[in-house]
Design a protein around this motif. Structure first.
Motif, mmCIF file in Angstrom:
data_model
loop_
_atom_site.group_PDB
_atom_site.id
_atom_site.type_symbol
_atom_site.label_atom_id
_atom_site.label_comp_id
_atom_site.label_asym_id
_atom_site.label_seq_id
_atom_site.Cartn_x
_atom_site.Cartn_y
_atom_site.Cartn_z
ATOM 1 N N ASP A 101 0.816 -1.229 0.000
ATOM 2 C CA ASP A 101 0.000 0.000 0.000
ATOM 3 C C ASP A 101 0.840 1.266 0.000
ATOM 4 O OD1 ASP A 101 0.985 0.068 2.603
ATOM 5 O OD2 ASP A 101 -0.947 -0.296 3.573
ATOM 6 N N GLY A 102 2.146 1.132 0.207
ATOM 7 C CA GLY A 102 3.037 2.286 0.104
ATOM 8 C C GLY A 102 3.188 3.086 1.384
ATOM 9 N N VAL A 103 2.535 2.667 2.473
ATOM 10 C CA VAL A 103 2.615 3.444 3.716
ATOM 11 C C VAL A 103 3.847 3.009 4.527
ATOM 12 C CG1 VAL A 103 1.399 4.155 5.811
ATOM 13 C CG2 VAL A 103 0.091 3.559 3.757
ATOM 14 N N ALA A 104 4.850 3.857 4.588
ATOM 15 C CA ALA A 104 6.085 3.505 5.297
ATOM 16 C C ALA A 104 5.897 3.683 6.798
ATOM 17 C CB ALA A 104 7.239 4.372 4.805
ATOM 18 N N LEU A 105 6.572 2.857 7.577
ATOM 19 C CA LEU A 105 6.483 2.972 9.048
ATOM 20 C C LEU A 105 7.557 3.911 9.603
ATOM 21 C CD1 LEU A 105 5.630 -0.505 10.676
ATOM 22 C CD2 LEU A 105 4.118 1.231 9.737
ATOM 23 N N TYR A 106 8.217 4.634 8.714
ATOM 24 C CA TYR A 106 9.255 5.582 9.159
ATOM 25 C C TYR A 106 9.121 6.847 8.319
ATOM 26 C CZ TYR A 106 11.820 4.596 4.873
ATOM 27 O OH TYR A 106 12.181 4.491 3.545
ATOM 28 N N ASP A 107 9.832 7.864 8.691
ATOM 29 C CA ASP A 107 9.687 9.167 8.042
ATOM 30 C C ASP A 107 10.526 9.229 6.765
ATOM 31 O OD1 ASP A 107 8.877 11.690 7.563
ATOM 32 O OD2 ASP A 107 10.038 12.631 9.178
ATOM 33 N N SER A 108 10.021 8.596 5.729
ATOM 34 C CA SER A 108 10.767 8.572 4.462
ATOM 35 C C SER A 108 10.820 9.974 3.854
ATOM 36 C CB SER A 108 10.069 7.625 3.491
ATOM 37 O OG SER A 108 10.688 7.697 2.246
ATOM 38 N N LYS A 109 12.013 10.351 3.417
ATOM 39 C CA LYS A 109 12.129 11.645 2.734
ATOM 40 C C LYS A 109 11.920 11.477 1.227
ATOM 41 C CE LYS A 109 13.586 13.626 6.598
ATOM 42 N NZ LYS A 109 12.567 13.210 7.577
ATOM 43 N N ALA A 110 11.901 10.200 0.789
ATOM 44 C CA ALA A 110 11.805 9.942 -0.645
ATOM 45 C C ALA A 110 10.379 10.156 -1.168
ATOM 46 C CB ALA A 110 12.270 8.523 -0.942
ATOM 47 N N GLY A 111 9.392 10.090 -0.277
ATOM 48 C CA GLY A 111 7.999 10.259 -0.701
ATOM 49 C C GLY A 111 7.172 10.696 0.483
ATOM 50 N N PRO A 112 5.921 11.096 0.228
ATOM 51 C CA PRO A 112 5.123 11.715 1.304
ATOM 52 C C PRO A 112 4.360 10.741 2.201
ATOM 53 C CG PRO A 112 3.968 11.856 -0.795
ATOM 54 C CD PRO A 112 5.258 11.124 -1.062
ATOM 55 N N LEU A 113 4.242 9.482 1.801
ATOM 56 C CA LEU A 113 3.280 8.619 2.486
ATOM 57 C C LEU A 113 3.924 7.768 3.578
ATOM 58 C CD1 LEU A 113 0.334 7.786 2.576
ATOM 59 C CD2 LEU A 113 0.808 6.065 0.817
ATOM 60 N N ASN A 114 3.735 8.190 4.806
ATOM 61 C CA ASN A 114 4.269 7.390 5.920
ATOM 62 C C ASN A 114 3.521 7.727 7.205
ATOM 63 O OD1 ASN A 114 5.840 9.485 7.520
ATOM 64 N ND2 ASN A 114 6.759 9.724 5.489
ATOM 65 N N VAL A 115 3.710 6.872 8.207
ATOM 66 C CA VAL A 115 2.931 7.018 9.447
ATOM 67 C C VAL A 115 3.335 8.258 10.252
ATOM 68 C CG1 VAL A 115 2.486 4.538 9.665
ATOM 69 C CG2 VAL A 115 4.488 5.529 10.807
ATOM 70 N N VAL A 116 4.520 8.790 9.974
ATOM 71 C CA VAL A 116 4.953 9.985 10.719
ATOM 72 C C VAL A 116 4.192 11.205 10.210
ATOM 73 C CG1 VAL A 116 6.949 11.340 11.465
ATOM 74 C CG2 VAL A 116 7.231 8.908 10.897
ATOM 75 N N LYS A 117 4.113 11.318 8.895
ATOM 76 C CA LYS A 117 3.458 12.499 8.306
ATOM 77 C C LYS A 117 1.932 12.339 8.202
ATOM 78 C CE LYS A 117 7.273 14.087 5.366
ATOM 79 N NZ LYS A 117 8.026 12.889 4.954
#
Ligand code: GLC
Length: 436
Positions: A101-117
């Protein structure tokens, strides 16, 4: 008689095929035997299929993504997770850094979709977990989905719709490639996992993923990193998913990944739990064929691990602790046919372990064992068992059958294990009888 004495040394006897020797980066993996897989993501909010729910159109992508708002990690306790994993006896743990689903569990700077943001959890969930594992000498694994069905530059979206074909828009595909490879770089440098567990390679060939380059990228950052077999031929070991092997797999390193109920992520509607007995017998089979078990748990959105999964891990841990010598650091056991059940061998192959499920009492039997049995003990106890040799004809090369009497008083709650000490490295007879 004289003729026989000449023939004896060249009788058919089988020494075991080469086993992983443990001199390379794979050695900890070959010894590990048990890992805990963790599927944690926004799919736990509604308790739906991880990523597949929208791909298979069980719900819309928009409804699936609404789960972002409910992912709190409110009761997430990475120390307690790691402690439970330790208690299970596992030597490594693999967590989903990003699912399809593309939702990262860390604050990826490579894309916008993650649990931090994008979720109320608002923090990196990986770092504290990896730290807690390392503190306990548990190896760290990063599951990473190559597939990213939400990313606007990824070709596939749902099962009957695609965004574009790679061949028609190589630049767009290149943008996606830059993105996912940047994420692998982030994970390598931020968390330095011992193992990369890729998934979803089936959607594109090795050249499209640049699998060779991805492997190099990982090994440049950490030459000892192990890569699972889902990188289109550029991995280090096989991953037969939910598949209980009937024969010993051909590859020297392999890992059965398996759920405790029928799903990877948290799904309260799925109450089809495997029992500790079932898990332990499957595990015994896996190690008998020289593999590892990667047993999955699916925490709730708040980070709570369902009690049924805690129960299985604890019971498995209790059994592992009692039978440690027969499990960890052992190698695959006897080829099929010598014993009716799973077996393992010590690294020097001078100790054979027999796994006896289902509270079997009475005599159990080993066939075709040329080595002499010196003692038999019940693992985890000091009980010595008697054995006898049946059918040994003085002039024949065929070894006798070894019968060991197992009284019900020595039964383990799940699977009883016997330690059979041999007079040297195991030697097996697989001849035709007579003078052969
Ligand atoms: C499959 C599924 C995925 C799951 C994985 C675990 O590849 O696509 O949902 O995470 O198996 O092995």
């Amino acid at each position: 008689m004289n003729k026989l004495i000449v023939i004896l040394p060249i009788l058919y006897c089988t020494s075991l095929a080469a086993q992983p020797d443990g001199n390379d980066k794979m050695s900890w993996f070959a010894d590990a035997r048990l890992g805990i897989f963790i599927h944690w993501g926004i799919y736990a909010v509604d308790g739906v299929d991880e990523s597949w729910a929208f791909y298979n159109k069980k719900m819309s992508h928009a409804a699936y993504m609404k789960q972002l708002n409910g992912f709190t990690a409110n009761h997430y306790n990475p120390e307690a997770w790691a402690e439970l994993i330790k208690e299970s006896g596992a030597r490594y743990s693999v967590i989903t850094t990003k699912h399809h689903d593309g939702v990262a569990l860390y604050d990826s700077k490579a894309g916008p979709l993650n649990v931090v943001k994008s979720t109320p959890a608002k923090r990196d969930l990986l770092n504290p977990f990896y730290d807690a594992l390392r503190k306990r000498n548990i190896r760290t694994g990063a599951y990473f989905s190559l597939i990213d069905w939400t990313h606007r530059d990824y070709p596939a979206f749902t099962k009957d719709s695609t965004r574009y074909a790679v061949a028609n828009d190589p630049q767009r595909w290149q943008r996606f490639r830059n993105f996912f490879q940047a994420q692998i770089g982030e994970i390598s440098t931020l968390y330095k996992p011992d193992l990369f567990w890729f998934d979803g390679d089936w959607e594109h060939p090795a050249e499209a993923w640049e699998a060779k380059k991805v492997r190099e990228q990982i090994l440049n950052a950490n030459p000892n990193a192990i890569i699972n077999g889902r990188l289109q031929g550029y991995g280090d070991y096989e991953t037969p998913e939910q598949n209980f092997p009937v024969e010993k797999p051909a590859s020297p390193y392999w890992e059965l990944c398996m759920t405790i109920n029928n799903n990877w992520g948290y799904q309260p509607s799925d109450q089809n739990w495997k029992t500790p007995y079932e898990i332990i017998t499957i595990f015994a089979d896996v190690i008998s064929y020289g593999g590892n078990l990667l047993l999955d748990i699916g925490p709730k959105e708040d980070g709570t691990i369902p009690p049924e999964q805690v129960h299985v891990l604890k019971e498995l841990g209790r059994w592992n602790q009692k039978h440690e010598a027969a499990i960890f650091g052992t190698r695959a056991g006897l080829p099929n046919g010598h014993f009716y059940g799973p077996t393992t061998l010590s690294k020097d192959s001078a100790t054979l372990y027999l796994f006896i499920p289902a509270k079997t009492s009475g005599p159990v039997m080993i066939k075709g064992l040329k080595s002499k049995v010196t003692t038999v003990k019940v693992v985890g106890t000091n009980t010595v068992l008697s054995h006898k040799i049946v059918g040994k004809i003085s002039w024949s090369p065929v070894p006798g059958l070894v019968y060991i009497d197992v009284p019900s008083s020595v039964h383990d709650d799940y699977v009883t294990v016997l330690e059979v000490k041999l007079d040297g490295p195991v030697s097996l007879y697989r001849g035709r009888g007579g003078l052969h």
